[in-house]
Motif scaffolding. Structure first.
Motif, mmCIF file in Angstrom:
data_model
loop_
_atom_site.group_PDB
_atom_site.id
_atom_site.type_symbol
_atom_site.label_atom_id
_atom_site.label_comp_id
_atom_site.label_asym_id
_atom_site.label_seq_id
_atom_site.Cartn_x
_atom_site.Cartn_y
_atom_site.Cartn_z
ATOM 1 N N ALA A 5 -22.861 11.988 -43.446
ATOM 2 C CA ALA A 5 -22.452 12.466 -42.033
ATOM 3 C C ALA A 5 -21.461 13.582 -41.812
ATOM 4 C CB ALA A 5 -22.547 11.571 -41.007
ATOM 5 N N PRO A 36 -19.474 16.568 -42.446
ATOM 6 C CA PRO A 36 -19.822 18.252 -43.085
ATOM 7 C C PRO A 36 -18.773 18.525 -43.926
ATOM 8 C CG PRO A 36 -18.553 18.144 -40.989
ATOM 9 C CD PRO A 36 -18.621 16.492 -41.103
ATOM 10 N N VAL A 41 -14.357 20.122 -23.109
ATOM 11 C CA VAL A 41 -15.055 18.820 -23.534
ATOM 12 C C VAL A 41 -16.098 19.151 -24.617
ATOM 13 C CG1 VAL A 41 -16.830 17.246 -22.661
ATOM 14 C CG2 VAL A 41 -15.323 18.332 -21.038
ATOM 15 N N ASN A 42 -16.836 20.255 -24.674
ATOM 16 C CA ASN A 42 -17.555 20.208 -25.970
ATOM 17 C C ASN A 42 -16.605 20.576 -27.120
ATOM 18 O OD1 ASN A 42 -20.056 20.364 -24.676
ATOM 19 N ND2 ASN A 42 -19.881 22.541 -24.240
ATOM 20 N N ILE A 56 -15.566 17.364 -28.609
ATOM 21 C CA ILE A 56 -16.630 16.679 -29.343
ATOM 22 C C ILE A 56 -16.558 17.147 -30.837
ATOM 23 C CG2 ILE A 56 -19.281 16.384 -29.407
ATOM 24 C CD1 ILE A 56 -17.990 14.483 -27.607
ATOM 25 N N MET A 57 -16.738 18.721 -30.758
ATOM 26 C CA MET A 57 -16.979 19.432 -31.964
ATOM 27 C C MET A 57 -15.711 19.364 -32.935
ATOM 28 S SD MET A 57 -19.337 22.455 -30.942
ATOM 29 C CE MET A 57 -20.174 22.452 -32.422
ATOM 30 N N TYR A 112 -15.549 15.452 -34.057
ATOM 31 C CA TYR A 112 -16.295 15.410 -35.209
ATOM 32 C C TYR A 112 -15.814 15.931 -36.598
ATOM 33 C CZ TYR A 112 -20.644 14.893 -38.132
ATOM 34 O OH TYR A 112 -21.434 14.599 -39.194
ATOM 35 N N GLY A 160 -15.249 12.309 -37.540
ATOM 36 C CA GLY A 160 -16.698 11.914 -37.439
ATOM 37 C C GLY A 160 -16.993 11.451 -36.054
ATOM 38 N N ALA A 161 -17.952 10.399 -35.818
ATOM 39 C CA ALA A 161 -18.535 10.093 -34.464
ATOM 40 C C ALA A 161 -17.118 9.484 -33.719
ATOM 41 C CB ALA A 161 -19.462 8.951 -34.647
ATOM 42 N N LEU A 170 -12.809 13.083 -26.894
ATOM 43 C CA LEU A 170 -13.254 13.096 -25.560
ATOM 44 C C LEU A 170 -12.482 12.228 -24.603
ATOM 45 C CD1 LEU A 170 -15.605 13.970 -23.728
ATOM 46 C CD2 LEU A 170 -16.928 11.874 -24.514
ATOM 47 N N PRO A 229 -9.350 18.740 -17.296
ATOM 48 C CA PRO A 229 -10.524 19.523 -17.389
ATOM 49 C C PRO A 229 -11.367 19.799 -16.103
ATOM 50 C CG PRO A 229 -11.024 17.524 -18.666
ATOM 51 C CD PRO A 229 -9.730 17.604 -18.155
ATOM 52 N N VAL A 279 -14.442 19.510 -15.415
ATOM 53 C CA VAL A 279 -15.476 18.297 -15.185
ATOM 54 C C VAL A 279 -15.028 17.052 -14.387
ATOM 55 C CG1 VAL A 279 -16.928 18.787 -17.272
ATOM 56 C CG2 VAL A 279 -15.054 17.111 -17.354
ATOM 57 N N SER A 334 -24.477 16.791 -22.290
ATOM 58 C CA SER A 334 -23.806 17.977 -22.779
ATOM 59 C C SER A 334 -23.093 17.473 -24.025
ATOM 60 C CB SER A 334 -23.012 18.884 -21.869
ATOM 61 O OG SER A 334 -21.894 17.980 -21.400
ATOM 62 N N CYS A 335 -22.331 16.457 -24.178
ATOM 63 C CA CYS A 335 -21.761 16.008 -25.334
ATOM 64 C C CYS A 335 -22.652 15.559 -26.286
ATOM 65 C CB CYS A 335 -20.968 14.527 -24.944
ATOM 66 S SG CYS A 335 -19.191 14.977 -23.976
ATOM 67 N N ALA A 383 -23.501 18.695 -28.138
ATOM 68 C CA ALA A 383 -22.305 19.548 -28.552
ATOM 69 C C ALA A 383 -22.209 18.387 -30.002
ATOM 70 C CB ALA A 383 -21.075 19.438 -27.971
ATOM 71 N N TYR A 384 -22.409 17.097 -29.981
ATOM 72 C CA TYR A 384 -22.347 16.419 -31.123
ATOM 73 C C TYR A 384 -23.525 16.709 -32.031
ATOM 74 C CZ TYR A 384 -21.869 12.289 -33.888
ATOM 75 O OH TYR A 384 -21.791 11.330 -35.178
ATOM 76 N N ALA A 390 -22.514 19.862 -33.767
ATOM 77 C CA ALA A 390 -21.492 19.614 -34.772
ATOM 78 C C ALA A 390 -21.811 19.211 -36.011
ATOM 79 C CB ALA A 390 -20.410 18.651 -34.145
ATOM 80 N N ARG A 391 -22.807 18.235 -36.054
ATOM 81 C CA ARG A 391 -23.561 17.705 -37.188
ATOM 82 C C ARG A 391 -24.354 18.738 -38.172
ATOM 83 N NH1 ARG A 391 -24.081 11.720 -37.478
ATOM 84 N NH2 ARG A 391 -25.546 12.243 -39.105
ATOM 85 N N ASP A 448 -22.812 23.811 -40.179
ATOM 86 C CA ASP A 448 -22.858 24.569 -41.105
ATOM 87 C C ASP A 448 -24.240 25.138 -41.734
ATOM 88 O OD1 ASP A 448 -23.036 21.957 -41.601
ATOM 89 O OD2 ASP A 448 -22.206 21.883 -43.601
#
Lengths: 199, 177
Positions: free
Chosen positions: A12, A14, A80-81, A84-85, A88, A92-93, A100, B62, B64, B91-92, B95-96, B99-100, B103
């Motif tokens: 998982a 990257p 918010v995005n 999350i990114m 991660y 990770g999760a 968040l 934020p 939201v 939306s999360c 985004a998740y 993110a995975r 690449d």
């Protein structure tokens, strides 16, 4: 769990494009994004850059911009995005979750308290004027934000884009059409126009 | 009881939809939030909507978290939590997911095109948000002047908007507004 950036080759995880500094642990993620939220009066982006790039050096300025640009393409709140990114990438999760929760947890609690106070005292005659004044100022702030965004597009003469703006405004602001339809219809047209202009 | 859980379900569905159509940022979904809670369900008055928006703008955090105030006003703490969950979960999740796999998308050309296409829609939606909030907030000559003065301050100077919010609140306390 501090083994987040240790050499645990889970599929998982990257292969990250080498960060300039050390990536944060989950607790640092939570605290960092909580700091961003707590300081971010009237927009948290400036504080996100300050904390992540300047103070803690978790990302370089270029990486920050690149990641933010990606977040702006995705639906939902940009920061918010971003939480999350970036969460991660760092952890990770659970890293996503930590970032968040740091970002929206404390402000959510604060807003619940504000909501209770408003429900209890908002109708008091002494405070009517305060809220009316605040609302008028907040409206002016939003108008100014839109004007600034608009001003940056005018320098590069983008005629079809300005038509898209006008159509979107009329559909959402005047006709009050359901936004799902407006976005579903106008987004593809707008992206197609952008592509056509850049050929 | 079933009325309450129905309300929560509707809140959840509405804000989940808002989450997906908030292009370029959370404030793009303000027209849809207003349409749902003020016009369709009539849970919140027009003026109250603009005041809650102002509280969210004046507080840190934020954009939201504005939905926390809407949800709280409609259905208390369960409503607040439902609203913020609905606004973030879809939306999360996206985004998740991105993110995975990100690449695999090293090439950024598609992104710049989508981004360029997003800008006009975002500005149009933000303009609609500003129009809706201003129309609800400006009910007198004084409030209109406060809006105009705040616009001038934020647009032409580098003074923090908190100054304008503070002055407007102080003006309201004196009874002028």
């Amino acid at each position: 769990m501090p083994e987040s950036e240790a050499a645990t080759p889970t599929p998982a995880q990257p292969a990250p494009a080498r960060p300039p500094g050390r990536l944060p642990t989950r607790i640092e993620l939570f605290l960092g994004f909580a700091t961003i939220a707590a300081c971010g009066f009237g927009g948290v982006l400036a504080w996100a850059r300050r904390v992540i790039v300047q103070q803690r050096a978790w990302l370089s300025a270029e990486e920050f911009n690149e990641q933010l640009a990606l977040c702006q393409v995705l639906p939902g709140g940009n920061i918010v995005n971003f939480s999350i990114m970036f969460g991660y990438r760092a952890g990770g999760a659970l890293g996503s979750l930590a970032a968040l929760l740091g970002l929206i947890g404390p402000p959510t609690l604060l807003m619940m308290v504000a909501g209770m106070l408003y429900a209890r005292f908002g109708a008091l005659p002494e405070l009517r004027g305060v809220f009316a004044g605040l609302a008028a100022a907040a409206a002016g702030l939003l108008v100014a934000t839109v004007a600034q965004m608009f001003a940056t597009t005018v320098k590069r003469r983008l005629r079809p884009a300005h038509a898209m703006m006008a159509v979107t405004f009329v559909c959402a602001g005047i006709l009050r059409l359901p936004l799902l339809w407006v976005v579903a219809l106008l987004m593809p047209i707008s992206i197609a126009l952008a592509w056509w202009e850049r050929r | 009881m079933s009325g309450q859980s129905n309300t929560l379900l509707v809140l959840l569905a509405n804000f989940a939809a808002c989450s997906l159509i908030a292009v370029g940022g959370a404030n793009s979904a303000v027209p849809e939030m207003h349409r749902q809670v003020v016009e369709v369900h009539q849970w919140i008055g027009d003026r109250t909507f603009s005041e809650l928006f102002a509280i969210a703008q004046a507080a840190p955090g934020p954009n939201v978290v504005f939905v926390v105030l809407l949800g709280h006003y409609v259905a208390g703490i369960p409503g607040a939590l439902t609203a913020i969950f609905g606004m973030c979960a879809p939306s999360c999740t996206i985004a998740y997911g991105v993110a995975r796999v990100i690449d695999r998308f090293k090439d950024a050309r598609w992104r710049t095109v989508i981004q360029a296409g997003l800008v006009p829609v975002t500005i149009g939606l933000m303009a609609a948000s500003a129009f809706i909030v201003a129309r609800a907030a400006d009910r007198s000559a004084v409030t209109f002047l406060i809006t105009a003065a705040t616009f001038a301050l934020v647009y032409w100077t580098r003074v923090t908007p908190l100054v304008a919010l503070g002055l407007a609140a102080a003006l309201g306390l004196t009874g002028v507004v």
